[in-house]
Design a protein around this motif. Structure first.
Motif, PDB file in Angstrom:
ATOM      1  N   MET A  78      -1.955 -29.710  54.184  1.00  0.00           N
ATOM      2  CA  MET A  78      -2.122 -28.906  55.430  1.00  0.00           C
ATOM      3  C   MET A  78      -1.014 -28.364  56.073  1.00  0.00           C
ATOM      4  O   MET A  78       0.209 -28.873  55.898  1.00  0.00           O
ATOM      5  CB  MET A  78      -2.445 -30.145  56.725  1.00  0.00           C
ATOM      6  CG  MET A  78      -3.545 -29.556  57.894  1.00  0.00           C
ATOM      7  SD  MET A  78      -3.489 -30.486  58.945  1.00  0.00           S
ATOM      8  CE  MET A  78      -4.763 -31.997  58.347  1.00  0.00           C
ATOM      9  N   SER A  79      -1.142 -26.927  56.671  1.00  0.00           N
ATOM     10  CA  SER A  79       0.303 -26.094  56.900  1.00  0.00           C
ATOM     11  C   SER A  79       0.579 -26.599  58.171  1.00  0.00           C
ATOM     12  O   SER A  79      -0.131 -27.468  58.963  1.00  0.00           O
ATOM     13  CB  SER A  79      -0.137 -24.697  56.998  1.00  0.00           C
ATOM     14  OG  SER A  79      -0.840 -24.410  58.018  1.00  0.00           O
ATOM     15  N   ASP A  80       1.828 -26.429  58.602  1.00  0.00           N
ATOM     16  CA  ASP A  80       2.276 -26.718  59.977  1.00  0.00           C
ATOM     17  C   ASP A  80       1.425 -26.599  61.056  1.00  0.00           C
ATOM     18  O   ASP A  80       1.080 -27.296  61.858  1.00  0.00           O
ATOM     19  CB  ASP A  80       3.640 -26.374  60.150  1.00  0.00           C
ATOM     20  CG  ASP A  80       4.882 -26.794  59.012  1.00  0.00           C
ATOM     21  OD1 ASP A  80       4.531 -27.811  58.389  1.00  0.00           O
ATOM     22  OD2 ASP A  80       5.893 -26.319  59.070  1.00  0.00           O
ATOM     23  N   GLU A  85      -1.863 -25.581  60.837  1.00  0.00           N
ATOM     24  CA  GLU A  85      -2.991 -26.326  61.108  1.00  0.00           C
ATOM     25  C   GLU A  85      -2.882 -27.924  61.672  1.00  0.00           C
ATOM     26  O   GLU A  85      -3.687 -27.944  62.418  1.00  0.00           O
ATOM     27  CB  GLU A  85      -3.483 -26.327  59.612  1.00  0.00           C
ATOM     28  CG  GLU A  85      -4.439 -25.175  59.149  1.00  0.00           C
ATOM     29  CD  GLU A  85      -4.609 -25.348  57.542  1.00  0.00           C
ATOM     30  OE1 GLU A  85      -5.159 -24.401  57.170  1.00  0.00           O
ATOM     31  OE2 GLU A  85      -4.132 -26.224  56.991  1.00  0.00           O
ATOM     32  N   LEU A  86      -1.838 -28.233  61.311  1.00  0.00           N
ATOM     33  CA  LEU A  86      -1.624 -29.584  61.959  1.00  0.00           C
ATOM     34  C   LEU A  86      -1.424 -29.786  63.465  1.00  0.00           C
ATOM     35  O   LEU A  86      -2.008 -30.523  64.133  1.00  0.00           O
ATOM     36  CB  LEU A  86      -0.504 -30.423  61.347  1.00  0.00           C
ATOM     37  CG  LEU A  86      -0.295 -31.879  61.723  1.00  0.00           C
ATOM     38  CD1 LEU A  86      -1.339 -32.887  61.113  1.00  0.00           C
ATOM     39  CD2 LEU A  86       1.165 -32.506  61.214  1.00  0.00           C
ATOM     40  N   TYR A 110      -1.476 -39.712  65.925  1.00  0.00           N
ATOM     41  CA  TYR A 110      -1.001 -38.606  65.192  1.00  0.00           C
ATOM     42  C   TYR A 110       0.556 -38.586  65.052  1.00  0.00           C
ATOM     43  O   TYR A 110       1.260 -37.824  64.494  1.00  0.00           O
ATOM     44  CB  TYR A 110      -1.134 -36.995  66.256  1.00  0.00           C
ATOM     45  CG  TYR A 110      -2.332 -36.566  65.684  1.00  0.00           C
ATOM     46  CD1 TYR A 110      -2.664 -35.534  64.689  1.00  0.00           C
ATOM     47  CD2 TYR A 110      -3.830 -37.110  66.102  1.00  0.00           C
ATOM     48  CE1 TYR A 110      -3.678 -35.304  64.148  1.00  0.00           C
ATOM     49  CE2 TYR A 110      -4.906 -36.508  65.793  1.00  0.00           C
ATOM     50  CZ  TYR A 110      -4.873 -35.619  64.815  1.00  0.00           C
ATOM     51  OH  TYR A 110      -6.115 -35.087  64.342  1.00  0.00           O
ATOM     52  N   PRO A 129       1.457 -38.790  61.039  1.00  0.00           N
ATOM     53  CA  PRO A 129       1.209 -37.290  60.349  1.00  0.00           C
ATOM     54  C   PRO A 129       2.054 -36.251  61.066  1.00  0.00           C
ATOM     55  O   PRO A 129       2.811 -35.519  60.259  1.00  0.00           O
ATOM     56  CB  PRO A 129      -0.413 -36.951  60.950  1.00  0.00           C
ATOM     57  CG  PRO A 129      -1.115 -38.066  61.171  1.00  0.00           C
ATOM     58  CD  PRO A 129      -0.123 -39.212  61.427  1.00  0.00           C
ATOM     59  N   LEU A 130       2.525 -36.275  62.198  1.00  0.00           N
ATOM     60  CA  LEU A 130       3.280 -35.411  62.603  1.00  0.00           C
ATOM     61  C   LEU A 130       4.940 -35.772  62.162  1.00  0.00           C
ATOM     62  O   LEU A 130       5.577 -34.788  61.717  1.00  0.00           O
ATOM     63  CB  LEU A 130       3.559 -35.358  64.309  1.00  0.00           C
ATOM     64  CG  LEU A 130       2.250 -34.574  64.940  1.00  0.00           C
ATOM     65  CD1 LEU A 130       2.449 -34.958  66.478  1.00  0.00           C
ATOM     66  CD2 LEU A 130       2.422 -33.194  64.704  1.00  0.00           C
ATOM     67  N   ASN A 165       5.491 -37.136  59.289  1.00  0.00           N
ATOM     68  CA  ASN A 165       5.437 -36.739  57.713  1.00  0.00           C
ATOM     69  C   ASN A 165       5.561 -35.308  57.740  1.00  0.00           C
ATOM     70  O   ASN A 165       6.336 -34.830  56.933  1.00  0.00           O
ATOM     71  CB  ASN A 165       4.092 -37.034  57.284  1.00  0.00           C
ATOM     72  CG  ASN A 165       4.172 -38.681  57.219  1.00  0.00           C
ATOM     73  OD1 ASN A 165       5.115 -39.185  57.213  1.00  0.00           O
ATOM     74  ND2 ASN A 165       2.942 -39.300  57.146  1.00  0.00           N
ATOM     75  N   GLN A 166       4.944 -34.465  58.488  1.00  0.00           N
ATOM     76  CA  GLN A 166       4.957 -33.087  58.211  1.00  0.00           C
ATOM     77  C   GLN A 166       6.412 -32.398  58.871  1.00  0.00           C
ATOM     78  O   GLN A 166       6.840 -31.397  58.120  1.00  0.00           O
ATOM     79  CB  GLN A 166       3.873 -32.314  59.299  1.00  0.00           C
ATOM     80  CG  GLN A 166       3.484 -30.914  59.230  1.00  0.00           C
ATOM     81  CD  GLN A 166       2.360 -30.771  58.123  1.00  0.00           C
ATOM     82  OE1 GLN A 166       1.553 -31.707  57.751  1.00  0.00           O
ATOM     83  NE2 GLN A 166       2.328 -29.577  57.323  1.00  0.00           N
ATOM     84  N   PHE A 167       6.731 -32.987  59.654  1.00  0.00           N
ATOM     85  CA  PHE A 167       8.188 -32.451  60.286  1.00  0.00           C
ATOM     86  C   PHE A 167       9.276 -33.638  60.245  1.00  0.00           C
ATOM     87  O   PHE A 167       9.779 -34.002  61.400  1.00  0.00           O
ATOM     88  CB  PHE A 167       8.181 -31.809  61.602  1.00  0.00           C
ATOM     89  CG  PHE A 167       6.985 -30.813  61.949  1.00  0.00           C
ATOM     90  CD1 PHE A 167       7.159 -29.595  61.304  1.00  0.00           C
ATOM     91  CD2 PHE A 167       5.726 -31.211  62.530  1.00  0.00           C
ATOM     92  CE1 PHE A 167       5.897 -28.525  61.725  1.00  0.00           C
ATOM     93  CE2 PHE A 167       4.829 -30.302  62.739  1.00  0.00           C
ATOM     94  CZ  PHE A 167       4.921 -29.152  62.221  1.00  0.00           C
TER      95      PHE A 167
END
Lengths: 332, 367
Positions: free
Chosen positions: A1-3, A5-6, A271, A274-275, A277-279
């Motif tokens: 998932m792109s930034d 998109e998340l 979230y 997930p947040l 992990n993404q950033f």
């Protein structure tokens, strides 16, 4: 998932989690403006939710679901009004009892229907599924990020904002709203000016409760109508709404923003991982904060608002002065 | 309609009151019966099983008595404690949070001081819980007295903050978290060491825990505290009117702070008792006693003997519904909550009919 998109999904879900709070908060604001502190929000929502859901599925009509949950919850509000306005019973005790009774009724109906194998499944009611489907608003929904996050929701999401705005206009800009506010501030003064205090209280408590019921129905539909024996659909949202009324300073317009803030914390519960992990660099710290802290934050913030506003002596400007006090005409 | 109005009346006789309440409870039972019938359950059978709390045909009737007392003790203490602050029209609805606080603090003592002898550990647990919850109550009271902060909303918020604190402890598997069982892979509260477990006296097959005796003693003490001491008198004067109390030279703020401290502290102690009785804590340790206590105190009109009677009734209702749910799958313990609500509402109607009468407005008033 792109930034992006998340983040879009995150904001989209904030809206999803906020909406029932907005209905409940608007309903409670209307109630409190009439001078009544109704602690029965949780129970009122529970009754509106389950009765409306079952009726909607049985009749295979989304409109019936809405109407019935509004009416059932308004009836619960009518009970609150009957006891506190007509019978002069204590508001705190009556409200808490409404919550006890409402949640118990929720489980009674749910357990009873499930036990007899008659619990309606959402997917078997095509009209209900269709009524709660996400609608893309033409034009707006194609805007990047904002479109997906804010303009691809079900009809009740858009309606909640409309309800909040209409109520604000009603309370602040109409003659009925003026009379309503007068009752909340000083019922005997309003009475002496010829306002029918009891009628106003009844109407607004019932209307407010009905709106809470819609919020309850939303929560049930959002859970796909699955009844679990141990957890109520409302799951404490009624209490958060009572807190939100204070945070929104008794303005349904500010409630829109306030709900989004509280919804933000409620969504972080799911979230934060997930947040983070993404950033990992910017938001990695999110993981270190326990999710229960986000659950508690609405209550902590409200507690601080309550304390600070009373310490600074400028009582919250929107707070009705006669809130929580019964009006007994003969004591005038 | 407009020339009818309500007049308060003060000439209600005791037998009238009892009759009205009995009718009210009977009507609640009828509504409950109608609801049970809608689920194809025979209400007479259900009620019979409920009232006898599963004693009949039970191989171990002593278990039923002990189970009933486990509901009775916290409910009695919490209702008594709440009634103290309600007598001053101070709306402490923070029973849930104060109970949880007491239980957490008691658990800390139980795990950390278990090398001490049994009675000392339990005494320490109760005392620590008493102080911790009491201080929370005191803080709320001080805010109310100094800044007129709304105590209903503050205590309401504190309930949820306490709930999420105990949920955090319950769900966080970390090295520092001594509350949890080391051996379990999933987070699970550990059992207290033996020294922290509530003891009792055996009467035949039934063990009466010390907490039961303490609760009864506490009730008697509170009865005389309110009736015969200076502090009890002060509470009733403040309850009647803050201004009267002020003119009489009483330190109103101090009285409120002291009483709310006591109210919250006793609820905390009840939390410690429950933890010690169960020899563990859980996120559902309150069993909604903070909310039920409000209903009990109100049903009893805040009178101490009344609270005893209502607590017995509600405990039988709650335990009876639990016992009956074994044989009826589609009705669970929530039915007790339903009945509680119905009973409270019918008593409120009865009170209204007892305390007011509808009178025709005289022509002269109507100008």
């Amino acid at each position: 998932m792109s930034d992006l998109e998340l983040i879009t999904l995150f904001v989209f879900n904030i809206v999803v989690y906020s909406v029932p709070l907005l209905y409940a908060t608007c309903g409670e604001i209307l109630t409190e403006k009439a001078g009544s502190l109704n602690l029965g929000v949780e129970g009122t929502m529970a009754v509106g939710a389950i009765v409306g859901y079952v009726a909607g599925c049985r009749s295979n009509s989304f409109l019936v679901a809405l109407l019935v949950s509004f009416l059932a919850a308004a009836l619960v509000g009518g009970i609150f009004a009957f006891f506190t306005v007509t019978l002069q019973a204590n508001q705190n005790v009556t409200g808490l009892t409404i919550t006890t009774l409402g949640v118990a009724l929720y489980f009674f109906i749910g357990k009873g229907l499930s036990g007899m194998g008659k619990w309606p499944v959402l997917s078997s009611s095509g009209k209900m599924v269709k009524g709660f489907k996400d609608l893309k608003i033409p034009g707006l929904s194609s805007i990047k990020f904002v479109g997906k996050a804010f303009f691809t929701h079900n009809i009740l999401v858009y309606a909640s904002v409309v309800v909040a705005i209409l109520l604000w206009v009603y309370i602040e800009k109409t003659i009925w709203g003026l009379k309503l506010r007068a009752i909340g501030e000083n019922p005997s003064a309003a009475d002496s000016l010829g306002v029918n205090v009891n009628l106003y209280k009844y109407v607004h408590i019932m209307l407010g409760s009905g709106i809470m019921g819609i919020g309850g129905l939303y929560m049930g539909l959002n859970m796909s109508g699955s009844f679990e024996g141990s957890n109520c659909w409302i799951n404490g949202y009624g209490w958060i709404a009572i807190a939100l009324v204070i945070f929104a300073n008794w303005s349904t317009l500010r409630a829109i923003g306030g709900t989004f803030v509280f919804g933000f914390f409620n969504t972080l519960i799911y979230y934060n991982g997930p947040l983070a992990n993404q950033f990992p660099n910017a938001l990695g710290w999110l993981r270190k904060i326990p999710s229960q802290f986000y659950s508690a934050l609405p209550f902590i913030i409200t507690l601080l608002v309550l304390i600070m506003s009373s310490v600074r002596k400028n009582s919250l400007s929107g707070e009705p002065a006669a809130k929580g006090i019964n009006y007994y005409r003969e004591d005038r | 309609m407009r020339n009818l109005h309500l007049v308060r009346r003060n000439d209600v006789k005791l037998w009238q009151r009892i009759l009205f309440y009995a009718v009210g409870i009977f009507i609640s039972l009828l509504i409950g019966a109608a609801m049970l019938s809608s689920l194809d359950i025979d209400p007479v059978k259900y009620y019979k099983q409920m009232v006898t709390i599963g004693l009949i045909g039970n191989k171990y009737p002593e278990k039923a008595i002990e189970g009933l007392l486990k509901i009775f003790v916290p409910l009695l203490i919490v209702s008594l404690a709440l009634s103290l602050s309600y007598r001053m029209k101070f709306w402490n609805v923070g029973g849930e949070g104060e109970f949880i606080t007491g239980a957490i603090v008691a658990a800390i003592i139980a795990f950390k001081c278990s090398s001490l002898p049994g009675p000392v550990v339990i005494l320490l647990m109760s005392l620590a819980a008493f102080m911790a919850s009491g201080l929370i109550g005191l803080a709320v009271a001080v805010l109310k007295v100094k800044f007129n902060t709304n105590e209903t909303l503050v205590t309401l918020m504190l309930n949820y903050i306490a709930l999420y604190v105990i949920t955090y402890i319950a769900e966080t598997k970390k090295k520092w978290n001594f509350f949890l069982d080391d051996e379990s892979a999933r987070p699970k509260f550990a059992k207290f060491p033996d020294a922290a477990k509530m003891q009792g006296i055996k009467f035949g097959n039934v063990t009466i825990l010390y907490s039961v005796l303490i609760a009864i003693a506490l009730m008697i003490i509170i009865y005389f505290y309110l009736r015969s001491t200076k502090q009890g008198y002060e509470i009733s004067v403040v309850g009647d009117s803050n201004d009267t109390a002020k003119y009489a030279g009483m330190k109103v703020g101090r009285i409120i702070a002291r009483t709310v401290f006591l109210s919250a502290a006793l609820i905390g102690m009840a939390g410690a008792f429950s933890a010690s009785t169960a020899a563990t804590i859980s996120t559902s340790i309150t069993n909604n006693v903070g909310w039920t206590g409000v209903i009990v105190a109100w049903l009893a009109k805040l009178s101490t003997p009344g609270i005893f009677a209502v607590t017995v009734m509600i405990s039988v209702l709650q335990y009876g519904c639990q016992a009956a749910s074994v044989s009826y799958g589609s009705v669970d313990h929530n039915f007790a909550d339903l009945m509680q609500g119905l009973i409270l509402f019918s008593i409120l109607v009865a009170d209204f009919l007892l305390n007011f009468r509808i009178a025709r407005r005289k022509e002269a008033d109507n100008v």
